[in-house]
Write a protein that holds these residues in place. Structure first.
Motif, short mmCIF file in Angstrom:
data_model
loop_
_atom_site.label_atom_id
_atom_site.label_comp_id
_atom_site.label_asym_id
_atom_site.label_seq_id
_atom_site.Cartn_x
_atom_site.Cartn_y
_atom_site.Cartn_z
N MET A 18 0.78 -1.37 0.09
CA MET A 18 -0.03 -0.01 0.09
C MET A 18 0.95 1.13 -0.15
N PRO A 19 0.46 2.43 -0.56
CA PRO A 19 1.32 3.69 -0.44
C PRO A 19 1.02 4.22 0.75
N GLY A 20 2.02 4.81 1.42
CA GLY A 20 1.91 5.34 2.89
C GLY A 20 2.29 6.71 2.71
N GLU A 21 1.92 7.35 3.80
CA GLU A 21 2.20 8.68 4.06
C GLU A 21 2.43 8.89 5.69
N GLY A 22 3.39 9.89 5.87
CA GLY A 22 3.66 10.13 7.08
C GLY A 22 5.35 11.01 7.13
N ASN A 23 5.89 10.90 8.21
CA ASN A 23 7.05 11.64 8.55
C ASN A 23 8.01 10.64 8.85
#
Length: 192
Positions: A115-120
């Protein structure tokens, strides 16, 4: 125009408006359908995992990449996998906690593909995010939702977890979109 004609005209106008709204909503999913879709996505992800429905005594969690997911609430809205237990101190109420994370929308999980992810988590420029532990009166804490803070009830700082989070325990700005997420989170006392 007499009163009965006005009432008839208003009734026709109201029914026309109501019919237009119903027609416009035919393509949208109901809240119940969104909840069902959320449950299916969470169940699909957890089907490949070991699930523990009770928490271990003395917070003696099994850890690692293949550790089980522990159910953190009675309704099955949050599940935690302890990747690393941590070696820091236990968190105190209203303590400033920094964290790094990636999150993945479980609606996109098909059981096979990444899955594509997002975050820092993967880049320093993203900076640290923070909250005040159990201080939900602050928007900076409540905006992240309840689930992100739940592991610190059991684990010390420097811990690393994965959380499966249903929408009602997630980011407050996203509750109405009914999207479940898988979070990968690391907690710290100071910025890194």
């Amino acid at each position: 125009m007499n009163i009965s004609n006005r009432i008839s005209w208003l009734a026709v106008a109201a029914l026309t408006a109501f019919a237009a709204v119903l027609t416009a909503c035919d393509d949208d999913k109901s809240y119940a359908e969104l909840l069902e879709e959320e449950n299916k996505a969470v169940n699909l992800y957890l089907a490949d995992q070991t699930i523990e429905t009770t928490l271990p005594e003395d917070n003696d969690f099994i850890t690692g990449e293949d550790a089980p997911y522990y159910r953190l609430d009675n309704d099955g809205n949050v599940f935690m996998q302890v990747v690393k237990k941590g070696d820091g101190e236990m968190v105190q109420s209203d303590q400033l906690i920094y964290f790094r994370f990636m999150r993945y929308n479980l609606i996109n999980y098909d059981g096979v593909n990444t899955m594509p992810g997002e975050g820092n988590s993967d880049y320093v420029e993203g900076g640290n995010m923070s909250f005040r532990y159990q201080n939900f009166t602050l928007e900076s804490s409540s905006a992240w939702g309840m689930a992100i803070q739940m592991p610190l009830q059991y684990l010390p700082l420097n811990s690393e977890v994965r959380l499966v989070v249903k929408s009602q325990y997630g980011w407050t700005s996203e509750i109405s979109s009914v999207q479940p997420y898988l979070y990968h989170i690391r907690f710290y006392k100071s910025q890194i």
